[in-house]
Design a protein around this motif. Structure first.
Motif, PDB file in Angstrom:
ATOM      1  N   LEU A   1     -22.539  95.006  55.705  1.00  0.00           N
ATOM      2  CA  LEU A   1     -21.912  94.015  56.578  1.00  0.00           C
ATOM      3  C   LEU A   1     -21.322  94.782  57.763  1.00  0.00           C
ATOM      4  O   LEU A   1     -20.310  95.467  57.630  1.00  0.00           O
ATOM      5  N   VAL A   2     -21.994  94.674  58.900  1.00  0.00           N
ATOM      6  CA  VAL A   2     -21.709  95.559  60.032  1.00  0.00           C
ATOM      7  C   VAL A   2     -20.871  94.904  61.117  1.00  0.00           C
ATOM      8  O   VAL A   2     -20.433  95.591  62.054  1.00  0.00           O
ATOM      9  N   GLY A   3     -20.675  93.602  61.046  1.00  0.00           N
ATOM     10  CA  GLY A   3     -19.929  92.947  62.106  1.00  0.00           C
ATOM     11  C   GLY A   3     -19.771  91.473  61.845  1.00  0.00           C
ATOM     12  O   GLY A   3     -20.069  90.974  60.756  1.00  0.00           O
ATOM     13  N   ARG A   4     -19.295  90.770  62.880  1.00  0.00           N
ATOM     14  CA  ARG A   4     -19.064  89.326  62.768  1.00  0.00           C
ATOM     15  C   ARG A   4     -19.194  88.721  64.153  1.00  0.00           C
ATOM     16  O   ARG A   4     -18.946  89.382  65.170  1.00  0.00           O
ATOM     17  N   LEU A   5     -19.586  87.462  64.204  1.00  0.00           N
ATOM     18  CA  LEU A   5     -19.716  86.797  65.493  1.00  0.00           C
ATOM     19  C   LEU A   5     -19.158  85.390  65.406  1.00  0.00           C
ATOM     20  O   LEU A   5     -19.268  84.706  64.392  1.00  0.00           O
ATOM     21  N   ASP A   6     -18.523  84.977  66.487  1.00  0.00           N
ATOM     22  CA  ASP A   6     -17.977  83.630  66.625  1.00  0.00           C
ATOM     23  C   ASP A   6     -19.011  82.825  67.392  1.00  0.00           C
ATOM     24  O   ASP A   6     -19.277  83.092  68.567  1.00  0.00           O
ATOM     25  N   ALA A   7     -19.601  81.833  66.711  1.00  0.00           N
ATOM     26  CA  ALA A   7     -20.772  81.161  67.277  1.00  0.00           C
ATOM     27  C   ALA A   7     -20.587  79.656  67.352  1.00  0.00           C
ATOM     28  O   ALA A   7     -19.796  79.064  66.618  1.00  0.00           O
ATOM     29  N   LYS A   8     -21.355  79.037  68.240  1.00  0.00           N
ATOM     30  CA  LYS A   8     -21.408  77.586  68.342  1.00  0.00           C
ATOM     31  C   LYS A   8     -22.775  77.195  68.891  1.00  0.00           C
ATOM     32  O   LYS A   8     -23.242  77.774  69.882  1.00  0.00           O
ATOM     33  N   ALA A   9     -23.423  76.240  68.234  1.00  0.00           N
ATOM     34  CA  ALA A   9     -24.723  75.747  68.688  1.00  0.00           C
ATOM     35  C   ALA A   9     -24.525  74.498  69.530  1.00  0.00           C
ATOM     36  O   ALA A   9     -24.017  73.483  69.035  1.00  0.00           O
ATOM     37  N   HIS A  10     -24.904  74.580  70.801  1.00  0.00           N
ATOM     38  CA  HIS A  10     -24.848  73.430  71.703  1.00  0.00           C
ATOM     39  C   HIS A  10     -26.249  72.811  71.715  1.00  0.00           C
ATOM     40  O   HIS A  10     -27.098  73.184  72.540  1.00  0.00           O
TER      41      HIS A  10
ATOM     42  N   ILE B   1     -18.610  71.386  58.042  1.00  0.00           N
ATOM     43  CA  ILE B   1     -18.452  71.942  59.392  1.00  0.00           C
ATOM     44  C   ILE B   1     -19.833  72.219  59.978  1.00  0.00           C
ATOM     45  O   ILE B   1     -20.683  72.842  59.357  1.00  0.00           O
ATOM     46  N   GLN B   2     -20.067  71.754  61.208  1.00  0.00           N
ATOM     47  CA  GLN B   2     -21.384  71.948  61.824  1.00  0.00           C
ATOM     48  C   GLN B   2     -21.280  72.544  63.221  1.00  0.00           C
ATOM     49  O   GLN B   2     -21.993  72.145  64.133  1.00  0.00           O
ATOM     50  N   VAL B   3     -20.384  73.523  63.375  1.00  0.00           N
ATOM     51  CA  VAL B   3     -20.316  74.257  64.628  1.00  0.00           C
ATOM     52  C   VAL B   3     -21.653  74.955  64.873  1.00  0.00           C
ATOM     53  O   VAL B   3     -22.173  74.978  65.981  1.00  0.00           O
ATOM     54  N   VAL B   4     -22.187  75.557  63.813  1.00  0.00           N
ATOM     55  CA  VAL B   4     -23.604  75.911  63.777  1.00  0.00           C
ATOM     56  C   VAL B   4     -24.196  74.978  62.724  1.00  0.00           C
ATOM     57  O   VAL B   4     -23.665  73.908  62.473  1.00  0.00           O
ATOM     58  N   ALA B   5     -25.287  75.339  62.087  1.00  0.00           N
ATOM     59  CA  ALA B   5     -25.828  74.475  61.047  1.00  0.00           C
ATOM     60  C   ALA B   5     -24.822  74.329  59.916  1.00  0.00           C
ATOM     61  O   ALA B   5     -24.065  75.261  59.619  1.00  0.00           O
ATOM     62  N   ARG B   6     -24.789  73.162  59.277  1.00  0.00           N
ATOM     63  CA  ARG B   6     -23.922  73.005  58.118  1.00  0.00           C
ATOM     64  C   ARG B   6     -24.250  74.074  57.090  1.00  0.00           C
ATOM     65  O   ARG B   6     -25.398  74.473  56.920  1.00  0.00           O
ATOM     66  N   SER B   7     -23.226  74.503  56.374  1.00  0.00           N
ATOM     67  CA  SER B   7     -23.323  75.690  55.537  1.00  0.00           C
ATOM     68  C   SER B   7     -24.529  75.723  54.599  1.00  0.00           C
ATOM     69  O   SER B   7     -25.231  76.728  54.554  1.00  0.00           O
ATOM     70  N   PRO B   8     -24.808  74.672  53.813  1.00  0.00           N
ATOM     71  CA  PRO B   8     -25.930  74.821  52.868  1.00  0.00           C
ATOM     72  C   PRO B   8     -27.254  75.113  53.558  1.00  0.00           C
ATOM     73  O   PRO B   8     -28.076  75.877  53.041  1.00  0.00           O
ATOM     74  N   TYR B   9     -27.449  74.526  54.732  1.00  0.00           N
ATOM     75  CA  TYR B   9     -28.695  74.781  55.460  1.00  0.00           C
ATOM     76  C   TYR B   9     -28.743  76.218  55.982  1.00  0.00           C
ATOM     77  O   TYR B   9     -29.804  76.863  55.956  1.00  0.00           O
ATOM     78  N   LEU B  10     -27.597  76.726  56.455  1.00  0.00           N
ATOM     79  CA  LEU B  10     -27.561  78.091  56.975  1.00  0.00           C
ATOM     80  C   LEU B  10     -27.739  79.112  55.851  1.00  0.00           C
ATOM     81  O   LEU B  10     -28.417  80.133  56.036  1.00  0.00           O
TER      82      LEU B  10
ATOM     83  N   TRP C   1     -10.352  86.684  65.228  1.00  0.00           N
ATOM     84  CA  TRP C   1     -11.788  86.778  65.464  1.00  0.00           C
ATOM     85  C   TRP C   1     -12.362  85.528  66.138  1.00  0.00           C
ATOM     86  O   TRP C   1     -13.273  85.648  66.939  1.00  0.00           O
ATOM     87  N   GLY C   2     -11.863  84.346  65.788  1.00  0.00           N
ATOM     88  CA  GLY C   2     -12.402  83.131  66.383  1.00  0.00           C
ATOM     89  C   GLY C   2     -12.455  81.988  65.394  1.00  0.00           C
ATOM     90  O   GLY C   2     -12.102  82.128  64.225  1.00  0.00           O
ATOM     91  N   TYR C   3     -12.915  80.841  65.882  1.00  0.00           N
ATOM     92  CA  TYR C   3     -12.874  79.613  65.090  1.00  0.00           C
ATOM     93  C   TYR C   3     -13.848  79.652  63.919  1.00  0.00           C
ATOM     94  O   TYR C   3     -13.494  79.354  62.779  1.00  0.00           O
ATOM     95  N   PHE C   4     -15.108  79.983  64.183  1.00  0.00           N
ATOM     96  CA  PHE C   4     -16.128  79.909  63.126  1.00  0.00           C
ATOM     97  C   PHE C   4     -16.944  81.205  63.145  1.00  0.00           C
ATOM     98  O   PHE C   4     -17.982  81.310  63.798  1.00  0.00           O
ATOM     99  N   VAL C   5     -16.414  82.190  62.441  1.00  0.00           N
ATOM    100  CA  VAL C   5     -16.956  83.545  62.508  1.00  0.00           C
ATOM    101  C   VAL C   5     -17.927  83.785  61.357  1.00  0.00           C
ATOM    102  O   VAL C   5     -17.596  83.553  60.196  1.00  0.00           O
ATOM    103  N   LEU C   6     -19.116  84.262  61.704  1.00  0.00           N
ATOM    104  CA  LEU C   6     -20.184  84.496  60.738  1.00  0.00           C
ATOM    105  C   LEU C   6     -20.354  85.993  60.501  1.00  0.00           C
ATOM    106  O   LEU C   6     -20.499  86.754  61.460  1.00  0.00           O
ATOM    107  N   PRO C   7     -20.362  86.445  59.261  1.00  0.00           N
ATOM    108  CA  PRO C   7     -20.638  87.860  58.984  1.00  0.00           C
ATOM    109  C   PRO C   7     -22.066  88.228  59.394  1.00  0.00           C
ATOM    110  O   PRO C   7     -22.994  87.413  59.295  1.00  0.00           O
ATOM    111  N   ILE C   8     -22.222  89.455  59.836  1.00  0.00           N
ATOM    112  CA  ILE C   8     -23.548  89.987  60.181  1.00  0.00           C
ATOM    113  C   ILE C   8     -23.963  90.973  59.096  1.00  0.00           C
ATOM    114  O   ILE C   8     -23.299  91.986  58.866  1.00  0.00           O
ATOM    115  N   LEU C   9     -25.045  90.648  58.421  1.00  0.00           N
ATOM    116  CA  LEU C   9     -25.608  91.539  57.402  1.00  0.00           C
ATOM    117  C   LEU C   9     -26.759  92.304  58.031  1.00  0.00           C
ATOM    118  O   LEU C   9     -27.691  91.708  58.586  1.00  0.00           O
ATOM    119  N   ARG C  10     -26.695  93.632  57.927  1.00  0.00           N
ATOM    120  CA  ARG C  10     -27.782  94.451  58.478  1.00  0.00           C
ATOM    121  C   ARG C  10     -28.186  95.532  57.482  1.00  0.00           C
ATOM    122  O   ARG C  10     -27.407  96.410  57.162  1.00  0.00           O
TER     123      ARG C  10
END
Length: 413
Positions: free
Chosen positions: A334-343, A48-57, A321-330
């Motif tokens: 783990l304080v939150g999550r965001l649904d992201a897409k890189a255009h 899945i590459q909605v953002v960077a493919r997982s291993p790279y991220l 939450w959304g299609y491709f939700v990423l946990p936020i580590l602070r």
């Protein structure tokens, strides 16, 4: 007397063992990519590459800005290999002997190796092997299909299924990737120095994988360990306890746990620092859904109180939450999550929605930390404009827009 860790100290130990407590002090180099994978023990692959493919991220979360092609080069150079570990993973080449038994007896690999299909299509496997032997490495795309069908395992063309079966059985290896497509070659060409006479015993493998998993986890009860490399649950838990009794693992007491925690000797100094609250995580970042910190959802819930589900496989009308939700580590939580897409073509990193966990306050310091993380990940993607959509709490989007104004071009939608 066993070492005592508070719940917070245990979390900090886990983060430090995973390389998620703080950013490296210098810019990443190619050998840092290999070191990070060795530290994690396994780097899960997902396409899945909605953002960077997982291993790279996953690597970016630990290393900050780095060149993704370094991962591809390490595979092509033979420093890494691909195989089924937690799932499909990049693994350090020195760990090849630990997975060879799975290749030699692939019948236990489930859907990854369907014996009935292999037996019925032995002619296809032989034809594919012969083609590679005579013509060199291939991609699945190098074989045409003429039935007009496409999709999952049952809809793969016969040659693709043959390639995957031969890969699972260890007759083929992944020589490299081209545009993230696997390039398959004969094992003896990819790893010419291997001899099955060097195969460790199953007992040695069982112990080695348990040790590696505990080291990667930082601290864990016996029941968490099997998931890391997908080993047998009861046998692995028993192995961990045996290793603890022998002193090969160190038993610790963790606040709130009803069972012992185990620490690898390589992490003993880290554990002592954690017990003294001397680690103090400073990193704020976003995580891949397939990051080893969170890939075991039950462990994530128990350790961090974070109930996480990736909803890209959930019908749209049932998503919370959304299609491709990423946990936020602070800073250790783990304080939150965001649904992201890189255009990428538009140069825009879209945050469709961002949510804080219940009880997390959108303080100025938290907003600044998240804004830094968003601007960093957007810059690494080559998408300097950050678009902030809706948020919970609602005021968070405005606060992030203001914080990002000095960092990147922003758009609130």
């Amino acid at each position: 007397m066993p070492l005592h860790l508070s719940a917070r100290a245990a979390r900090e130990l886990v983060l430090a063992a995973q390389g998620l407590d703080r950013r490296p002090r210098r810019r990443a180099r190619k050998d840092d990519v290999l070191a990070a994978i060795r530290r994690m023990g396994a780097l899960q692959i997902d396409t899945i590459q909605v953002v960077a493919r997982s291993p790279y991220l996953v690597l970016w979360s630990r290393l900050g800005p780095y060149a993704p092609h370094w991962l591809d080069e390490l595979l092509a150079e033979g420093a890494l290999f691909e195989y089924w570990a937690h799932e499909a993973c990049f693994l350090p080449i020195e760990d090849y002997p630990l997975f060879r038994h799975r290749m030699l007896d692939p019948s236990g690999m489930g859907w990854k190796y369907r014996e009935d299909w292999v037996e019925r299509h032995r002619d296809v496997l032989d034809r594919v092997l012969d083609h590679i032997r005579r013509n060199g490495p291939v991609r699945s795309a190098d074989f045409d299909r003429d039935d007009g069908r496409a999709g999952g395992w049952w809809e793969w063309k016969a040659e693709k299924r043959a390639l995957e079966a031969l890969f699972t059985a260890g007759e083929l290896m992944i020589a490299r990737r081209e545009n993230f497509q696997r390039v398959y070659d004969l094992r003896e060409r990819v790893l010419p120095g291997w001899d099955d006479a060097r195969l460790p015993s199953r007992d040695e493998v069982r112990r080695a994988l348990a040790l590696k998993a505990v080291r990667a986890l930082g601290v864990a009860p016996a029941r968490w360990v099997a998931d890391y490399y997908r080993t047998a649950r009861s046998e692995t838990a028993r192995t961990v306890r045996e290793l603890g009794d022998e002193g090969a693992l160190i038993s610790v007491h963790v606040e709130g746990w009803k069972e012992p925690g185990y620490v690898h000797p390589d992490n003993l100094d880290l554990a002592r620092r954690a017990a003294d609250h001397a680690i103090r995580p400073t990193l704020t970042t976003v995580l891949s859904p397939f990051d080893p910190l969170v890939w075991d959802r039950a462990r994530t819930r128990e350790m961090f109180g974070f109930d996480y589900k990736l909803e890209c496989y959930t019908p749209a009308h049932r998503r919370r939450w959304g299609y491709f939700v990423l946990p936020i580590l602070r800073r250790g939580a783990l304080v939150g999550r965001l649904d992201a897409k890189a255009h990428r073509r538009e140069g825009r990193f879209e945050v469709k929605a961002i949510y804080l966990e219940q009880g997390v306050r959108a303080s100025d310091a938290l907003v600044e930390d998240i804004a830094d993380a968003l601007s960093d990940v957007a810059a690494w993607h080559g998408t300097p404009e950050v678009a902030i959509g809706r948020s919970e709490p609602a005021a968070l989007a405005d606060a992030l827009e203001a914080a990002l104004a000095d960092r990147v071009s922003t758009l609130v939608v």
